[in-house]
Structures are given as structure tokens and as C-alpha cells.
Enzyme design. Structure first.
Site, PDB file in Angstrom:
ATOM      1  N   ILE A 134     -19.538 -40.252   4.763  1.00  0.00           N
ATOM      2  CA  ILE A 134     -18.371 -41.119   4.531  1.00  0.00           C
ATOM      3  C   ILE A 134     -18.532 -41.770   3.164  1.00  0.00           C
ATOM      4  O   ILE A 134     -19.520 -42.485   2.932  1.00  0.00           O
ATOM      5  CB  ILE A 134     -18.272 -42.229   5.608  1.00  0.00           C
ATOM      6  N   HIS A 135     -17.576 -41.521   2.269  1.00  0.00           N
ATOM      7  CA  HIS A 135     -17.712 -42.141   0.950  1.00  0.00           C
ATOM      8  C   HIS A 135     -16.393 -42.444   0.245  1.00  0.00           C
ATOM      9  O   HIS A 135     -16.365 -43.220  -0.703  1.00  0.00           O
ATOM     10  CB  HIS A 135     -18.555 -41.240   0.029  1.00  0.00           C
TER      11      HIS A 135
END
Length: 349
Positions: A202-203
Site C-alpha cells: 500500500i503506497h
């Protein structure tokens, strides 16, 4: 002939690992690292383990707003181009580094080569979508990874010097997969066995910058009850703390990984949950069901083929897909034959 290659983020390092090796057999290459990804685990390790030539210039731009970051890159890249006087400037993908390199070259009337052209999510609120569209329209040579990408370019009036060569990241997976098996010890380090964990990444700012979305994503991960391995991006780490997000015991946080370790985790996972475009593709290449934490994707082929499902930040969909999503079709060969780099080199030289 001289080519200046502009890179700055993890996916670009991976692509450069396959392309730069071949370019240097033909001509002089000058590598400019913008420093968009500057953490050692997001940058330095890739140069070391993938044998990418060290940058001739490191701009050390770091983080900042899109305007600040892109503007600083543009100024510094322009000075380098005026000094180096290359025949071409080569850029990859859709980051701020991509746009800055392409704009600097275009303003100086230096032909731009864009690798991974023609991708469209059709969501112009995404910075990546803006970057890729603008870069495609000022590039001299556009190398597309799929038939869909070529059609997108044609629909926008880009019809000259358009080449469907396949995906250079497919080349990279094929090239480095065996090396990862020999070199990586990530499974042993974290006591993991094949297909007994879900890999998550997740970024993207659209998720990390929204307290509601990020909380919902982690609720879905928590409530799945599955063994989840999460290499934590620095941005995500900051916002988890800022939003006081609770992580249950089924989520194991680890440091960001180099490419070889990441390939090993992907290849041995049961499923992959991600908001990364590159990881979506790698999941497809490696035959892993992918659950995408976005409202759309530029890699539409993976969804159409049933190996990728779009769930956004809906906690119930995330939980359900982690537990139940299974592809029902045979994977198709959308992304070329693993010889994209050679095809690019043949067109340029």
C-alpha cells in the site's frame, strides 16, 4: 550516439536493469537519478542487487509537493542536458521524474523516448495519469507494452513511431526470477512457507492521504484473519501512525524490500493485495490472484482476463476477495514474449 536516461522510482530502477544493459552495448548512456525515491530500501538496494550502472548524476530531489518536486527536477535536468548534449532522452512510466525528464528534453528539442507508453486509467485526477498523457504527447518514440496501449495512443492521435514491443517488466521478471531463488533468503528470514500468506503493498497517495480509505483498507485486512505480510512503504508508515490505525496480529509489518526479495515473496504468496501498478503486473506474470486497492487500473487486461479484481478501499470487498477470489480463466499472453528490450534496441539503433 549518447542517451540520457532519467529514473527516480522503484519501478524505473527495475526497467532500467534490463534496458540499460543493452543500451550500453550500443552507445554511451548517462543515467540521471532524480532522487524521487531516496530511502536506501527504495533506491540504493536496487542498484546493488540488479547491477544497474551507478548514476552519473544524483539530483537528491527528495519529497515535496508535485509542483515543487517536478519543478526542481526540471531545472536540474535541463542543466544536465545542456552540458551532456544527448541525442535522445529516455524516460520510463508515469512518475514526476518521467514528466520532468520529458519536458526538459522537449523544451530543448531533444527527442524523447518513452518506454511503457499508452497506459490509461482514464482518471485524470491521478498524477500518474497526467504524467503519462503529457509524456506520450511530447515523445518522439513511444514504446507500448500491449495492444490496448497502442489503441489508446491512436485514439489520441499519436500514430507515428508507435511500437508494441511488450512489457520490459516481463523481461525483468523472467531474467531475475531464477536469480531471486538463488540469492533471496526472505522466506527463511520471516519463517514463511509457500502459499501460506497474503502479500500486501500500500503506497498510493489516493489511499494513504485519506484517513477513511486507509482505515477501511486495514479493517479489511484485519477482518480477513489471514496471514498477511506487508512490506511497509515510508509514506504508509507515516500515515498509519498519524491516523492511529490499529493492526491486528494477523498483519506482519516488514521493511521495504529489494527486487529479488519482492519477487520471491510474490512468487510464493497465495494472493496479492496492492495499489501498485507494477505489482499488479508482477502478480499476473507469476500467476497470482491480485486484489487491487484502487477504483480503476491502467492494466485493464489483467482484470479482463479475471486474474485481477478491483475493490477500491471497500473493507467488505477486500475481506471477501482475500478469502474467496479465485481466477477461473487461463492467463493470456498480453505482455509480449519476454523480448521487449531487444525490440526497443532494434528500433533505436
Amino acid at each position: 550516439m549518447k542517451i540520457v536516461t532519467v529514473i527516480g522510482a522503484r519501478p524505473q530502477f527495475i526497467k532500467a536493469a534490463t534496458v540499460s544493459r543493452k543500451i550500453r552495448e550500443k552507445c554511451i548512456e548517462i543515467i540521471v537519478h532524480t532522487g524521487q525515491h531516496y530511502d536506501d530500501n527504495m533506491s540504493k538496494i536496487f542498484f546493488q542487487e540488479l547491477n544497474i550502472p551507478l548514476p552519473d548524476y544524483n539530483l537528491n530531489i527528495g519529497s515535496g509537493s508535485h509542483g515543487t518536486q517536478t519543478g526542481r527536477m526540471l531545472e536540474k535536468i535541463e542543466n544536465i542536458l545542456l552540458n551532456e548534449k544527448p541525442d535522445y532522452v529516455l524516460v520510463y512510466g508515469d512518475t514526476n521524474s518521467t514528466l520532468a525528464g520529458a519536458l526538459a528534453a522537449s523544451k530543448l528539442l531533444i527527442p524523447v523516448v518513452h518506454i511503457e507508453s499508452g497506459l490509461r486509467s482514464f482518471n485524470k485526477s491521478m498524477p500518474e495519469e497526467q504524467n503519462r498523457i503529457l509524456t506520450d504527447h511530447i515523445s518522439k518514440y513511444v514504446f507500448a507494452p500491449t495492444d490496448t496501449a497502442v489503441k489508446n495512443l491512436f485514439n489520441e492521435g499519436i500514430k507515428e513511431n508507435v511500437f508494441n514491443v511488450g512489457d520490459v517488466m516481463f523481461d525483468a521478471v523472467l531474467y531475475f526470477k531464477d536469480l531471486a531463488k538463488d540469492k533471496s533468503r526472505v522466506l527463511q528470514k520471516y519463517f514463511l512457507k509457500r502459499e501460506n500468506y497474503i502479500l500486501a503493498t500500500i503506497h498510493r497517495a489516493e489511499n494513504t492521504n485519506s484517513v477513511e480509505k486507509l482505515k477501511n483498507i486495514f479493517k479489511g485486512l484485519n477482518e480477513s484473519g489471514q496471514n498477511i505480510i506487508l512490506p511497509l512503504h515510508p509514506r504508509t508508515k507515516k500515515y498509519i501512525k498519524k491516523y492511529n490505525i490499529i493492526l491486528e496480529d494477523n498483519i506482519k509489518i516488514i521493511e521495504p524490500l529489494g527486487y529479488l526479495d519482492m519477487i520471491m515473496l510474490e512468487d510464493n504468496s497465495k494472493k496479492i493485495v496492492t495499489d501498485s501498478g507494477g505489482v499488479q503486473k508482477e502478480a499476473f506474470f507469476l500467476g497470482k490472484p491480485c486484489i487491487t486497492l484502487r477504483s480503476e487500473t491502467e492494466w485493464v487486461e489483467t482484470v479482463e482476463n479475471g486474474w485481477n479484481i478491483i475493490v477500491g478501499a471497500d473493507k467488505d470487498k477486500i475481506k471477501k476477495c482475500i478469502l474467496d477470489f479465485e481466477p477461473k480463466q487461463v492467463r493470456k499472453e498480453y505482455f509480449g514474449d519476454g523480448n521487449a528490450v531487444q525490440k526497443i534496441i532494434s528500433e533505436l539503433f
